[in-house]
Scaffold this active site. Structure first.
Site, short mmCIF file in Angstrom:
data_model
loop_
_atom_site.label_atom_id
_atom_site.label_comp_id
_atom_site.label_asym_id
_atom_site.label_seq_id
_atom_site.Cartn_x
_atom_site.Cartn_y
_atom_site.Cartn_z
N LYS A 192 -22.62 -9.81 22.00
CA LYS A 192 -22.13 -11.03 21.36
C LYS A 192 -22.52 -12.20 22.23
CE LYS A 192 -19.46 -9.77 17.84
NZ LYS A 192 -19.67 -10.36 16.52
N PHE A 210 0.81 -1.22 0.00
CA PHE A 210 0.00 0.00 0.00
C PHE A 210 0.85 1.28 0.00
CE2 PHE A 210 -3.11 -2.88 2.38
CZ PHE A 210 -3.66 -3.33 1.19
N HIS A 230 -23.66 1.18 13.57
CA HIS A 230 -24.95 0.59 13.18
C HIS A 230 -26.10 1.12 14.05
CE1 HIS A 230 -22.38 -2.04 11.05
NE2 HIS A 230 -22.24 -2.97 11.97
#
Lengths: 365, 514
Positions: B365, B106, B265
């Site tokens: 989770k 990169f 989210h």
């Protein structure tokens, strides 16, 4: 599809309830987004129309009321039956009601009265009028008044110009939105050409077109015999949208020729028949667009997978690598649904009809 | 300003959107996201005829690989992860010859120079007109390096001066680690990009049900009139996952659940639920309204650290009858880790519409099941008409299920048939699958398509991201400063720590059992 149950008209709804009760535990959900009335004279295309209904409900579940008028049955015939139809895909959990109504020609005026009690309230009503709209069927006006949208089938007509005039008259009298199955069938081509000629440089090429060659599948089957219509629509759409003026048309041995005039040059359109048994009748197989300066756009349908269009673009000095464009999988069902369900009357279609109906001397349609 | 002349073949509002030719470049093309999500999405877009005709996709990564190797790997990935199976050879063949791979690190300037030449050759061969989408599916630390090299090699066009071609960048979350780092990253990006070129992807926004929130709220007059503090008691937004952190131990140790789920989210869901109607559906109009919601939320502070937030970490437990390990036993996780895998927050939106209505956000989770839901809990009916008969009067709840079983339900009270006045809650249910049969497209399909089209409505704007960090950063800093927590505090397979239930009890409410 569940078994078909022949019932008296008054028992249509109770029987459907019983059938649904018996389907409990099968994982099927009764669903309906709109009412779809299919009206046709009993002819060779009934099976085809059933297949269109099947494709529509695979995508959008609806209550299908299928009315068949049969000239050959005894004059007192009035037969009704019900069944439950579901998508061909087992993954699709929805299923819908199918109500079949068979009437003799003498009884056909009863059709609207038979349909009315079975329209599901608050949902749109789409009428697929599978007969030639230029024939004056007394039922049509009554049914069109019920309909949110009327979908005609230009395959039923012998003259596209008469068809265009008749459809416009129907629209005027009923005020409903209109669509046509053959117009829906060329949606992929319209999309492809729009995308291809997006951008200033490509639009310039489009304006410089001098020759259009369309190959269509002239294969006739028991469902289709007017195989030129899709090709006529596509060229007419380009001409109308580009503002070309119709100049002349003639048939020659193996093709039809149409000439248009633009502001500074003429455009020659040639419709060439080609018979491919593995492809649906009337489908456009190849399109060549040639510009004045030699720039060429060649589109050809893959014979292995008719959903794929191979595209070759070249200029006198440059040849691009071939590209592919993919049409929708289920053209008849899916594009029909796109036409009738998501949008109102296509303004391009409406203006194409107006243009066609005003043409004089187009003797190839 | 004069309106551009419409294209004669385009029918506004009727045809599908017309996408311009372009090359999609994926940085970090050998990563999991590319194989699991991006290529299956590209394949399905091709399958649906939703990619531009003149299109190519180029993978860019450090690992040495030929075009052929990359194509083969992507074919296997698509076969395994595509939502539509089996793979259709005709579609794949049409796509495959337009897939390429470029090997470079990169930060290698030479690598970018040869890459530029390669892309220009493709432009000539494929008619892609110099248009580019750069998808940065890499670690966030590489974002500035890649952008700078794209700029130096003239692969990134100046937005304000280049009109005949465009370049856009899709950036994966997380956008920053906290408020300061998000601002710093933005400053870095803006050296070479304009905000219009930056597409911050949050795949939740690509989900059909999330997009339907706007349609549901603003095309149904009956709900909008009740959508305020007069009728709504509170709102619960839950994002539960039964899976653990899997192979993402290193990532989770640095980020934790709030950064992974809530900052992006769940704050997006909150702003869509609470926003005012936009004046139109343009990207900026929608995002302006979302930002206003976030601006009305006070950041966490000393007074709310303990009263408005709960955190947890899973220990060993059972999922679907199988024993699973605790967070601290997961790969690349410290044995004494203090990272949260569960969080429950209470937020207030200080505006006219929402004054006094708590918004509860719960994410975790290793909860019993995968479920994302927005529940709008209405106030109970006034008066004592039915209370006197000891009837079971419950609040109306409008539940919007984001995943799975996308749809919505409305709970209401109903009289049980019979001579007595017995009231029973019943549910009116709408499921997408039951009405629209076919599976909705994957979020990444919609978002990639939108970016090629240049529509940023479903991407997070800088001020949304900054505001979200502004609210949460003090809490995250407070948690980091705390000494060891009594973790784990909930067994895998449960609905989170007991303290979370107690927190809701103190509020006189309870979490919905999903």
């Amino acid at each position: 599809m569940s078994s078909e149950y022949i019932v008296s008209p008054s028992q249509i709804e109770p029987k459907l309830t019983t059938v649904w009760d018996s389907l409990q535990g099968t994982g099927k959900t009764r669903a309906c987004l709109f009412n779809l009335i299919i009206y046709t004279q009993n002819n060779k295309r009934v099976d085809y129309l059933y297949s269109v209904a099947q494709k529509v409900i695979s995508k959008f579940p609806s209550r299908v009321i299928f009315v068949t008028i049969d000239e050959e049955v005894p004059k007192e015939t009035l037969k009704t039956s019900v069944s439950v139809i579901s998508s061909e895909s087992e993954l699709n959990p929805t299923a819908c009601d199918l109500i079949n109504i068979l009437l003799s020609m003498q009884n056909r005026e009863r059709a609207p009265f038979m349909i009315l009690p079975h329209i599901i309230t608050d949902l749109p009503v789409y009428l697929l009028w599978a007969d030639d709209p230029s024939k004056n069927d007394p039922v049509s006006q009554k049914l069109e008044r019920l309909a949110t949208r009327v979908i005609f089938d230009s395959e039923s007509t012998d003259s596209l110009l008469c068809f265009a005039k008749a459809v416009l008259n129907h629209k005027k009298s009923s005020g409903s939105d209109i669509a046509d199955l053959n117009w829906a069938r060329i949606e992929g081509w319209r999309q492809l050409l729009t995308e291809t000629f997006k951008g200033a440089d490509k639009l310039a090429a489009l304006k410089n077109l001098s020759q259009i060659t369309l190959h269509y599948n002239c294969l006739e089957t028991k469902f289709f015999c007017h195989t030129k219509i899709q090709a006529l629509y596509l060229q007419g759409w380009i001409a109308r949208q580009m503002g070309w003026t119709f100049s002349a048309s003639r048939k020659q041995q193996n093709s039809s020729l149409i000439t248009y005039k633009t502001q500074d040059h003429s455009v020659q359109v040639e419709l060439k028949p080609k018979q491919i048994t593995a492809m649906a009748p009337g489908r456009i197989l190849e399109v060549d667009l040639l510009c004045k300066d030699g720039e060429l756009f060649h589109f050809s349908r893959s014979q292995e997978d008719p959903h794929i269009i191979n595209i070759h673009h070249s200029t006198p000095t440059l040849c691009q690598l071939p590209m592919q464009f993919i049409f929708d999988r289920y053209e008849s069902g899916q594009s029909l649904v796109k036409e009738i369900f998501h949008h109102g009357t296509s303004s391009h279609f409406f203006s194409l009809l107006q243009w066609l109906s005003s043409l004089k001397g187009l003797d190839i349609a | 300003m004069t309106k551009p002349t419409p294209h004669p073949l385009e029918e506004p509002g009727h045809q599908q959107r017309i996408l311009e030719p372009c090359i999609l470049v994926i940085f970090g093309a050998t990563g999991d996201l590319t194989a699991r999500k991006l290529f299956p999405a590209i394949y399905n877009l091709k399958r649906e005829g939703l990619l531009p005709t003149n299109f190519a996709c180029v993978g860019f990564a450090r690992r040495e690989k030929s075009h052929e190797d990359f194509r083969k790997e992507m074919k296997e990935a698509v076969s395994e992860f595509s939502r539509v199976k089996p793979l259709e050879d005709s579609v794949w063949n049409a796509l495959e010859s337009k897939i390429y791979y470029h090997t470079s690190s990169f930060d290698d300037k030479q690598g970018y120079a040869s890459f530029k030449t390669f892309l220009e050759t493709l432009d000539l061969q494929l008619g892609t007109k110099g248009n580019r989408v750069f998808y940065l599916s890499t670690q966030p630390s590489y974002f500035p390096v890649i952008i700078e090299n794209l700029h130096l090699s003239k692969l990134m066009y100046d937005f304000s001066t280049t009109k005949d071609k465009w370049s856009r960048v899709i950036i994966e979350k997380p956008f920053g680690h906290d408020s300061d780092s998000a601002h710093k990253l933005q400053t870095e990006l803006l050296k070479h990009l304009s905000e219009e070129q930056i597409f911050r992807i949050d795949h939740y926004l690509g989900k059909e049900t999330v997009q339907n929130l706007l349609a549901f709220r603003f095309s149904n007059a009956i709900f909008e009139s009740l959508w305020n503090n007069r009728y709504i008691d509170h709102v619960q937004i839950t994002a539960a996952e039964e899976i653990g952190i899997g192979t993402r131990g290193k990532f989770y140790e640095e980020e934790g659940l709030v950064r992974d789920f809530i900052q992006n989210h769940m704050m997006q869901l909150l702003s869509l639920v609470a926003m005012e109607p936009p004046h139109n559906l343009s990207a900026d109009a929608v995002r302006d309204e979302k930002v206003k919601v976030l601006e009305c939320i006070s950041p966490f502070s000393e007074t709310t650290f303990t009263t408005h937030a709960i955190r947890g970490q899973y220990g060993p437990g059972f999922i679907s009858g199988e024993s699973v390990k605790g967070y601290r036993e997961e790969e690349n996780v410290a044995k004494d880790s203090n990272v949260e895998t569960y969080a429950a927050l209470k937020l207030f939106i200080d505006n006219w519409r929402w004054d006094g209505v708590p918004f509860y956000l719960r994410g975790g989770k290793r909860l019993p099941k995968r479920a994302t839901e927005i529940a709008v809990v209405f106030k109970t009916a006034p008066g004592k008409l039915f209370h006197a008969a000891k009837a079971n009067i419950e609040s109306n709840v409008l539940a919007i299920r984001i995943q799975p079983n996308e749809g919505m339900s409305l709970k209401m009270n109903c009289k049980v048939p019979g001579p007595q006045n017995i009231i029973q809650p019943v549910k009116m249910d709408f499921r997408y699958g039951a009405f629209f049969g076919c599976a909705p497209p994957e979020a990444y399909e919609r978002l990639i398509c939108d970016c090629i089209y240049g529509d940023s409505t479903l991407f997070a704007r800088q001020d949304e991201v900054f505001n979200s960090w502004r609210i949460l950063t003090p809490l995250l800093q407070h948690w980091e400063s705390e000494k060891e927590k009594p973790f784990p505090n909930y067994p895998a397979g449960s609905w989170g720590p007991q303290s979370s239930d107690e927190f809701m009890q103190r509020e006189g409410r309870s979490w919905r059992l999903l």
